[in-house]
Design an enzyme around this catalytic site. Structure first.
Site, PDB file in Angstrom:
ATOM      1  N   ASP A   1       0.886  -1.041  -0.083  1.00 16.55           N
ATOM      2  CA  ASP A   1       0.022  -0.058  -0.128  1.00 16.55           C
ATOM      3  C   ASP A   1       0.836   1.372  -0.030  1.00 16.55           C
ATOM      4  O   ASP A   1       1.736   1.426   1.026  1.00 16.55           O
ATOM      5  CB  ASP A   1      -0.980  -0.082   1.186  1.00 16.55           C
ATOM      6  N   ASP A   2       0.833   1.947  -1.100  1.00 20.70           N
ATOM      7  CA  ASP A   2       1.580   3.258  -1.224  1.00 20.70           C
ATOM      8  C   ASP A   2       3.013   3.164  -1.051  1.00 20.70           C
ATOM      9  O   ASP A   2       3.636   3.848  -0.575  1.00 20.70           O
ATOM     10  CB  ASP A   2       1.137   4.548   0.067  1.00 20.70           C
TER      11      ASP A   2
ATOM     12  N   CYS B   1      -5.561   4.384  -3.924  1.00 22.57           N
ATOM     13  CA  CYS B   1      -5.912   3.114  -3.344  1.00 22.57           C
ATOM     14  C   CYS B   1      -7.189   2.269  -3.887  1.00 22.57           C
ATOM     15  O   CYS B   1      -7.070   1.294  -4.415  1.00 22.57           O
ATOM     16  CB  CYS B   1      -6.112   3.107  -1.694  1.00 22.57           C
TER      17      CYS B   1
ATOM     18  N   HIS C   1     -11.110  -1.470   1.090  1.00 18.47           N
ATOM     19  CA  HIS C   1     -11.383  -0.317   0.660  1.00 18.47           C
ATOM     20  C   HIS C   1     -12.137  -0.025  -0.600  1.00 18.47           C
ATOM     21  O   HIS C   1     -11.806   0.685  -1.554  1.00 18.47           O
ATOM     22  CB  HIS C   1      -9.787   0.343   0.421  1.00 18.47           C
TER      23      HIS C   1
ATOM     24  N   ASP D   1      -0.267  -0.934  -4.929  1.00 19.14           N
ATOM     25  CA  ASP D   1      -1.531  -0.223  -5.319  1.00 19.14           C
ATOM     26  C   ASP D   1      -1.321   1.184  -6.173  1.00 19.14           C
ATOM     27  O   ASP D   1      -1.851   1.229  -6.935  1.00 19.14           O
ATOM     28  CB  ASP D   1      -2.640  -0.083  -4.285  1.00 19.14           C
ATOM     29  N   ASN D   2      -0.370   1.602  -5.705  1.00 16.13           N
ATOM     30  CA  ASN D   2       0.180   2.940  -6.287  1.00 16.13           C
ATOM     31  C   ASN D   2       1.528   3.356  -5.763  1.00 16.13           C
ATOM     32  O   ASN D   2       2.053   2.378  -5.104  1.00 16.13           O
ATOM     33  CB  ASN D   2      -0.643   4.006  -6.263  1.00 16.13           C
TER      34      ASN D   2
END
Length: 343
Positions: free
Chosen positions: A41-42, A79, A138, A332-333
């Site tokens: 995540d991130d 996300c 999410h 995710d990014n």
């Protein structure tokens, strides 16, 4: 035999299509492959050892060595849209998750997956798969939109966005197998990343007992803000950053990437003003200490996640599942622009 495959930061819409294709190709065969999708995540693309990072990530690096390492792939910038594409194979606006999981009332931005578009676990269940999700969802935070409503046989984790790693509730909803949990339902030694790993290991045990093909989605919240890790883990990483400017660290990563052949020899370091060495030298000692502490905490979050990935791979080996399991890892990014002082 299907070896471990690492699709680092690959096109997220392609991931679900690949998974469905692998399952469909062997839908009538006893050796249908298991699928393990691990999502950070991130996390910045250069934050792994196999992409030139100073952060030790031996388990994820092993996936890159054994499988395929992507160098020109793309993802969404937030996300929820990334997760929407992974779960459906569709462009996120098409499934009403154009931004996050808040409902704006506008088409494409309803903050939850459209009920008439099937999800990856729903399709895989039709092919005889058991489906599991450990970690961050999410993709809907109202009744009828939870993971257990959209195809997952088992689920435990954070239903909304990022949260406190030690005490995610009551600010963020946390659920397990069809019910919302209360703060007192979590153990006193709860730490989000380790709980996600522990749950994933329990699901692998369950799948091994069932002797059926399975899809396991491991959605870590690490290293998303807030920056939180056990003190001992942070101190392990501090020597990597004490007395070193962000610019010097970025320059070393670029040097490693050129050596690894990830970027061309002519590549130059971007964000020159952001990584201004002169500016760092003029910074106070207290500020330099703060910067090193932040970077060490971020690195610790990734290191703990990597250790969890190693445990997942070891569990697959122990259950003799490795030879018929596809393992994919991606983020995710990219790295977040949210600043640690705002958390």
């Amino acid at each position: 035999m299907i070896s471990y495959t690492s699709l680092m930061r690959c096109s997220i819409r392609l991931i679900s299509c690949l998974a469905i294709a692998f399952a469909s190709l062997q839908a009538g065969h006893a050796a249908r492959p298991n699928i393990v999708l691990i999502l950070a995540d991130d996390m910045g693309w250069s934050d792994l050892g196999c992409y030139g990072s100073e952060i030790p990530t031996p388990s994820i690096d092993s996936l890159a060595r054994q499988g395929m390492q992507a160098t020109r792939c793309y993802t969404a910038s937030r996300c929820s849209p990334s997760r929407a594409s992974i779960m459906t194979g569709c462009e996120p606006h098409k499934v009403d998750v154009g931004l996050l999981d808040d409902d704006s009332g506008r088409p494409g931005y309803r903050g939850r997956l459209k009920p008439d578009i099937p999800t990856l676990p729903e399709l895989l269940k039709k092919a005889g798969y058991r489906t599991y999700l450990s970690g961050k969802w999410h993709l809907g935070k109202v009744r009828g939109t939870y993971p257990w409503d959209r195809g997952f046989d088992r689920y435990r984790g954070l239903l909304g966005g990022a949260a406190d790693y030690y005490r995610p509730m009551p600010d963020r909803p946390f659920g397990e197998d069809g019910r919302l949990l209360k703060p007192e339902d979590l153990p006193d030694d709860f730490y989000m990343t380790e709980d996600i790993t522990k749950t994933a290991l329990a699901y692998i045990d369950d799948a091994a007992r069932a002797k059926a093909p399975f899809f396991l989605y491991v959605a870590y919240t690490a290293p998303h803000t807030p920056l939180q890790a056990p003190r001992g883990e942070i101190e392990k990483m501090l020597p990597l950053y004490e007395g070193k400017s962000p610019g010097s660290i970025a320059a070393k990563r670029l040097e490693n990437q050129k050596r690894l052949g990830i970027v061309p020899p002519s590549a130059k370091l971007g964000m020159h003003n952001k990584f201004n060495p002169a500016g760092y030298e003029k910074t106070s000692a207290e500020r330099k200490e703060y910067i090193a502490e932040c970077m060490a905490t971020y690195a610790a979050q990734i290191s703990i996640m990597d250790r969890g990935v190693g445990k997942i791979l070891e569990s697959l080996d122990r259950h003799h599942l490795s030879g018929n399991t596809i393992v994919m890892f991606l983020s995710d990014n990219g790295a977040t622009a949210e600043m640690p002082q705002n958390n």
